[in-house]
Design a protein around this motif. Sequence first.
Motif, short mmCIF file in Angstrom:
data_model
loop_
_atom_site.label_atom_id
_atom_site.label_comp_id
_atom_site.label_asym_id
_atom_site.label_seq_id
_atom_site.Cartn_x
_atom_site.Cartn_y
_atom_site.Cartn_z
N THR A 11 38.52 -61.51 11.06
CA THR A 11 37.38 -62.39 10.84
C THR A 11 36.62 -61.94 9.60
O THR A 11 36.62 -60.77 9.23
N ALA A 12 35.97 -62.90 8.96
CA ALA A 12 35.09 -62.61 7.83
C ALA A 12 33.94 -63.62 7.88
O ALA A 12 34.18 -64.83 7.95
N ASP A 13 32.73 -63.10 7.89
CA ASP A 13 31.56 -63.98 7.84
C ASP A 13 31.37 -64.47 6.41
O ASP A 13 31.59 -63.72 5.44
N THR A 14 30.99 -65.73 6.29
CA THR A 14 30.74 -66.34 4.99
C THR A 14 29.36 -66.99 5.02
O THR A 14 28.69 -66.99 6.06
N ASP A 15 28.96 -67.56 3.90
CA ASP A 15 27.69 -68.29 3.86
C ASP A 15 27.75 -69.55 4.70
O ASP A 15 26.72 -70.14 5.00
N TYR A 16 28.93 -69.98 5.07
CA TYR A 16 29.12 -71.25 5.77
C TYR A 16 29.65 -71.08 7.18
O TYR A 16 30.09 -72.03 7.80
N THR A 18 32.18 -68.56 9.69
CA THR A 18 33.14 -67.46 9.82
C THR A 18 34.54 -67.98 9.54
O THR A 18 34.88 -69.10 9.92
N VAL A 19 35.34 -67.16 8.91
CA VAL A 19 36.74 -67.49 8.66
C VAL A 19 37.60 -66.61 9.56
O VAL A 19 37.36 -65.41 9.68
N GLN A 30 38.26 -72.16 9.13
CA GLN A 30 36.85 -72.02 8.79
C GLN A 30 36.03 -72.52 9.97
O GLN A 30 36.17 -73.67 10.38
#
Length: 85
Positions: A11-16, A18-19, A30
């Motif tokens: 997982t990777a948190d993004t501005d929009y 989590t991916v 996404q």
Amino acid sequence: MTLRLHAEVCTADTDYGTVLLDQRTGAFWQLNPTAALAVRRLLDGDTPERAAAAMASAFDVGPDDALTDVLELVDQLRAAGLVSP
């Protein structure tokens, strides 16, 4: 219900949101902020009902709709093979 991502899913948190990346296939998903919140809560051990309550509290969604969304999200993650059985 305890939700656990498959060992090969990162997982990777993004501005929009989590991916989710499935390292077995290279496919990624996404998750918007509401789905990201639900997944985080479920991974932390919350029940779908508690995850839905958190979603309803944080976003403009009713509790019944939030629970339906959480359950559908879990079904989609299972169908994609992203969570352990």
